[in-house]
Write an enzyme that holds these catalytic residues in place. Structure first.
Site, short mmCIF file in Angstrom:
data_model
loop_
_atom_site.label_atom_id
_atom_site.label_comp_id
_atom_site.label_asym_id
_atom_site.label_seq_id
_atom_site.Cartn_x
_atom_site.Cartn_y
_atom_site.Cartn_z
N HIS A 168 0.84 -1.20 0.00
CA HIS A 168 0.00 0.00 0.00
C HIS A 168 0.88 1.25 0.00
O HIS A 168 0.65 2.19 -0.79
CB HIS A 168 -0.91 -0.03 1.23
CG HIS A 168 -1.66 1.24 1.49
ND1 HIS A 168 -2.99 1.41 1.14
CD2 HIS A 168 -1.27 2.41 2.08
CE1 HIS A 168 -3.38 2.63 1.50
NE2 HIS A 168 -2.36 3.24 2.07
N GLU A 169 1.89 1.28 0.86
CA GLU A 169 2.77 2.45 0.94
C GLU A 169 3.62 2.59 -0.32
O GLU A 169 3.83 3.70 -0.81
CB GLU A 169 3.66 2.35 2.19
CG GLU A 169 2.90 2.30 3.50
CD GLU A 169 1.95 3.46 3.69
OE1 GLU A 169 2.18 4.54 3.10
OE2 GLU A 169 0.95 3.29 4.42
N HIS A 177 1.58 4.28 -2.88
CA HIS A 177 1.59 5.75 -2.77
C HIS A 177 2.79 6.34 -3.49
O HIS A 177 2.67 7.34 -4.22
CB HIS A 177 1.65 6.16 -1.29
CG HIS A 177 0.32 6.16 -0.60
ND1 HIS A 177 -0.78 6.84 -1.10
CD2 HIS A 177 -0.08 5.61 0.58
CE1 HIS A 177 -1.81 6.68 -0.27
NE2 HIS A 177 -1.40 5.94 0.76
N GLU A 206 -6.15 7.01 -1.17
CA GLU A 206 -6.14 5.82 -0.32
C GLU A 206 -6.76 4.63 -1.03
O GLU A 206 -6.26 3.50 -0.93
CB GLU A 206 -6.88 6.11 0.99
CG GLU A 206 -6.15 7.02 1.94
CD GLU A 206 -4.77 6.52 2.29
OE1 GLU A 206 -4.61 5.31 2.58
OE2 GLU A 206 -3.82 7.33 2.26
#
EC number: 3.4.24.-
Length: 297
Positions: free
Chosen positions: A147-148, A151, A224
């Site tokens: 997930h990071e 980003h 997100e």
């Protein structure tokens, strides 16, 4: 005391950079020389320089501030099996996302959280809390890291900086127009920049800034969902759903948070300090994120 020092240092840097740029552009004042009001071209340049300077300086020092704000320890050489797994996993995910290897760190917090920051996709920082590493399964922790990495790969940090710069610019611009108009129409000051101008401008910046934050938060919520999709792609959908479900369970159990407020927009979980309506939240509800992943499957 450290946070106050960092705040003062950042603002001093913004003032110095903005002053130099304005001097180079020949913009010394946004008031007309004949006292007839505002020079809108000079005003827009003035607001853009200050609006973007603050955002970009914050971006450039984001890793430095994040490390000190969270107490993140960078893993230079893995000392444990857990640290070796963390570095190896981030490297594999970064290669899969086609980005440079980020710095990898752990911050000493008992709540489960993680964040990514940095001025470009090939010079980022990915950090996770010790609490997340201790309680999450390896599949769930890998999904959080993915997930990071998502980003970073999506360029969310630079995009958020640009959006914030635009918002800052127009908040300052319209606040000064409102201030000049009120000073002229209400207080009958022909120059339009008496004491009422400064008071009204100050109040207008607060109100407009509050309303404009909805734009920034809307983008933050959208990113997100994109990062969750990236986490599902780079790691596994079940792992991403499991990680969000575990975060929700901890949120429902009110696990205390120690992450600084300024970093919540970069974390996988927004914590419990945001009591405003959904319009002003940097993260969508966890149940909505889980539902989106299930529907995408």
């Amino acid at each position: 005391m450290l946070r106050i020092g960092l705040f003062l240092l950042t603002n001093l840097a913004i003032i110095l950079v903005a002053s130099v740029v304005l001097s180079l552009l020949g913009v010394n004042s946004y008031f007309e020389a004949n006292g007839s009001g505002l020079n809108l071209t000079s005003l827009l340049i003035f607001c853009a320089v200050f609006g973007f300077a603050g955002s970009f300086i914050s971006l450039l020092i984001s890793k430095w501030m994040a490390k000190r704000g969270t107490g993140t320890r960078i893993i230079e050489q893995p000392r444990t099996e857990q640290e070796q797994w963390l570095v190896t996993t981030v490297k594999r995910l970064a290669d899969k996302a086609n980005i440079g290897m980020p710095e990898v760190g752990i911050f000493p917090a008992k709540e489960s959280n993680a964040f990514a920051t940095g001025w470009n996709r090939n010079a980022a920082l990915v950090a996770v809390s010790q609490g997340l590493l201790d309680r999450f399964s390896r599949d769930e922790a890998e999904a959080v890291l993915a997930h990071e990495i998502g980003h970073v790969a999506n360029g969310d940090m630079i995009t958020l900086t640009l959006i914030q710069g635009v918002v800052n610019t127009f908040v300052m611009f319209f606040a000064r127009i409102i201030g000049s108009t009120v000073d002229r129409a209400v207080f009958k000051n022909e120059n339009g920049h008496g004491i009422a101008f400064y008071i009204t401008t100050f109040v207008a910046e607060i109100v407009l800034g509050f309303l404009a934050s909805m734009i920034v938060m809307r983008f933050s919520r959208w990113r997100e969902f994109r990062a969750d999709a990236a986490g599902a792609h780079l790691a596994s959908r079940n792992g991403m759903i499991g990680a969000l479900a575990r975060l929700k369970a901890e949120q429902d159990a009110h696990v205390a948070s120690t992450m600084p407020d300024s970093l919540y927009a970069f974390g996988i979980s927004s914590g419990f300090k945001q009591s405003m309506s959904a319009l002003f939240s940097s993260h969508p509800p966890l149940e909505a994120r889980i539902r989106a992943l299930k529907q995408a499957a």
